[in-house]
Design a protein around this motif. Structure first.
Motif, PDB file in Angstrom:
ATOM      1  N   GLN A 139       0.853  -1.194   0.000  1.00 21.64           N
ATOM      2  CA  GLN A 139       0.000   0.000   0.000  1.00 21.64           C
ATOM      3  C   GLN A 139       0.885   1.239   0.000  1.00 21.64           C
ATOM      4  N   THR A 140       0.767   2.079  -1.004  1.00 23.06           N
ATOM      5  CA  THR A 140       1.474   3.361  -0.944  1.00 23.06           C
ATOM      6  C   THR A 140       0.458   4.450  -0.592  1.00 23.06           C
ATOM      7  N   GLY A 141       1.004   5.614  -0.176  1.00 22.11           N
ATOM      8  CA  GLY A 141       0.112   6.706   0.223  1.00 22.11           C
ATOM      9  C   GLY A 141      -0.458   6.515   1.622  1.00 22.11           C
ATOM     10  N   SER A 197       4.253   4.955  -7.257  1.00 24.04           N
ATOM     11  CA  SER A 197       4.493   3.545  -7.554  1.00 24.04           C
ATOM     12  C   SER A 197       5.352   2.918  -6.435  1.00 24.04           C
ATOM     13  N   PRO A 198       5.051   1.680  -6.034  1.00 23.06           N
ATOM     14  CA  PRO A 198       5.753   1.077  -4.888  1.00 23.06           C
ATOM     15  C   PRO A 198       7.279   1.075  -5.011  1.00 23.06           C
ATOM     16  N   HIS A 199       7.839   0.887  -6.220  1.00 23.75           N
ATOM     17  CA  HIS A 199       9.306   0.845  -6.327  1.00 23.75           C
ATOM     18  C   HIS A 199       9.911   2.204  -5.995  1.00 23.75           C
ATOM     19  N   ALA A 231      -1.092  -3.119  -6.165  1.00 21.41           N
ATOM     20  CA  ALA A 231      -0.923  -1.661  -6.159  1.00 21.41           C
ATOM     21  C   ALA A 231      -0.534  -1.266  -7.576  1.00 21.41           C
ATOM     22  N   GLY A 232      -1.487  -1.242  -8.461  1.00 20.65           N
ATOM     23  CA  GLY A 232      -1.208  -0.923  -9.859  1.00 20.65           C
ATOM     24  C   GLY A 232      -1.631  -2.063 -10.767  1.00 20.65           C
ATOM     25  N   GLY A 233      -1.176  -1.980 -12.017  1.00 23.73           N
ATOM     26  CA  GLY A 233      -1.557  -2.976 -13.014  1.00 23.73           C
ATOM     27  C   GLY A 233      -0.537  -4.081 -13.145  1.00 23.73           C
ATOM     28  N   VAL A 234      -0.749  -4.963 -14.121  1.00 20.32           N
ATOM     29  CA  VAL A 234       0.164  -6.094 -14.289  1.00 20.32           C
ATOM     30  C   VAL A 234       1.587  -5.635 -14.590  1.00 20.32           C
TER      31      VAL A 234
HETATM   32  C1  LIG Z   1      -1.606   5.655  -4.288  1.00 21.17           C
HETATM   33  C2  LIG Z   1      -2.249   4.351  -4.316  1.00 21.17           C
HETATM   34  N1  LIG Z   1      -1.736   3.446  -3.338  1.00 21.17           N
HETATM   35  C3  LIG Z   1      -1.709   2.218  -3.755  1.00 21.17           C
HETATM   36  O1  LIG Z   1      -1.396   1.258  -3.043  1.00 21.17           O
HETATM   37  N2  LIG Z   1      -2.026   2.188  -5.017  1.00 21.17           N
HETATM   38  C4  LIG Z   1      -2.186   3.516  -5.573  1.00 21.17           C
HETATM   39  C5  LIG Z   1      -1.085   3.930  -6.498  1.00 21.17           C
HETATM   40  C6  LIG Z   1      -0.471   2.805  -7.216  1.00 21.17           C
HETATM   41  C7  LIG Z   1       0.383   3.363  -8.278  1.00 21.17           C
HETATM   42  C8  LIG Z   1       0.768   2.296  -9.183  1.00 21.17           C
HETATM   43  C9  LIG Z   1       1.620   2.796 -10.262  1.00 21.17           C
HETATM   44  C10 LIG Z   1       1.083   2.511 -11.607  1.00 21.17           C
HETATM   45  O2  LIG Z   1      -0.074   2.127 -11.741  1.00 21.17           O
HETATM   46  O3  LIG Z   1       1.792   2.721 -12.500  1.00 21.17           O
END
Ligand SMILES: C[C@@H]1NC(=O)N[C@@H]1CCCCCC(=O)O
Length: 249
Positions: free
Chosen positions: A84-86, A179-181, A227-230
């Protein structure tokens, strides 16, 4: 035997350098063993690039539908947000937990529901935001947050020994809503894929064992929200489709 369902919400494009980094990571990474599960315990993985695209709403809808459709036998819904970011401003497991509690307060329940939410580890900036500066023991840039809340949603007419369950868990939280990285690099708290998968395995095993603190479960459904797409990188930089392939293989 197992069946895993991947629910894509959206996809996105990555820059050349990110793609190269991710390919390199894929070549160098080691392969953990697949997660074992049975048809009696389906696992859905919810994907969707970017934020605010509806992954958590889909998860909440699945949980509400699953927990309210059961008859007199108890059921267990496991929601896991490994990354989880944010955090703490954004907490998807907190959202599922509180939204479900809100929804079920106004419903006539067949069985009571024992609901819990547990956020296990967080980076230093995320932990400081939770504890207003005073944080405990650190390991690898993470603090053992151990943030836990629970509630029991009763049906009309009093106590029952049998109970359904909603188990919500976040494994790792970072403060920046990126993004988590990137969050992992900037907050000095990187988690290896093997460690994340180990936690995921034990989180999913709670359902497999049928073991419940509050009674025997007849139906179990698990949802893992990414947390994001594939093609979004996970905390170590590996693509999330590679990171979670041991769940979806
Ligand atoms: C801020 C939100 N916190 C989280 O866990 N997912 C959201 C953001 C994810 C970003 C993923 C990057 C991407 O999709 O490229």
């Amino acid at each position: 035997m197992f069946r895993i369902y991947a629910l894509p919400v959206l996809t996105c494009r990555r820059s050349f350098s990110e793609r190269t980094h991710c390919r390199l990571y894929r070549l160098l990474s080691t392969h953990p063993t697949p997660i074992e599960h049975t048809l009696s315990h389906p696992i859905y993985v919810i994907w969707g690039a970017n934020t605010g695209v509806g992954k958590t709403l889909v998860s909440t809808g699945l949980a509400a539908s699953f927990l309210s459709s059961s008859s007199l036998s108890s059921s267990k819904f496991i929601y896991i947000k490994p990354v989880q970011t944010g955090f703490p401003a954004d907490s998807d497991s907190g959202f599922v937990y509180s939204k479900l509690s809100e929804i079920f307060v106004h419903r006539k329940l067949q069985l009571p529901i024992f609901a819990s939410n547990h956020v296990i580890k967080a980076s230093v900036p995320a932990s400081e935001a939770v504890f207003r500066g005073e944080i405990g023991k650190l390991e690898g840039g993470f603090c053992d947050l151990g943030r836990y809340e629970e509630t029991k949603l009763h049906r009309d007419g009093g106590e029952s020994l049998v109970c359904s369950e909603l188990v919500c868990k976040t494994f790792y939280g970072w403060r920046e809503a990126v993004s988590p990285h990137l969050a992992a690099q900037r907050e000095g708290a990187v988690v290896e894929d093997s460690e994340l998968l180990g936690m995921l395995k034990s989180g999913l095993r709670i359902g497999l064992n049928g073991g419940s603190e509050v009674g025997h479960n007849t139906g179990v459904l698990s949802v893992v929200e990414t947390a994001g797409g594939v093609a979004s990188p996970g905390p170590s930089g590996s693509l999330q489709c590679d990171l979670y392939r041991w769940v979806i293989n």
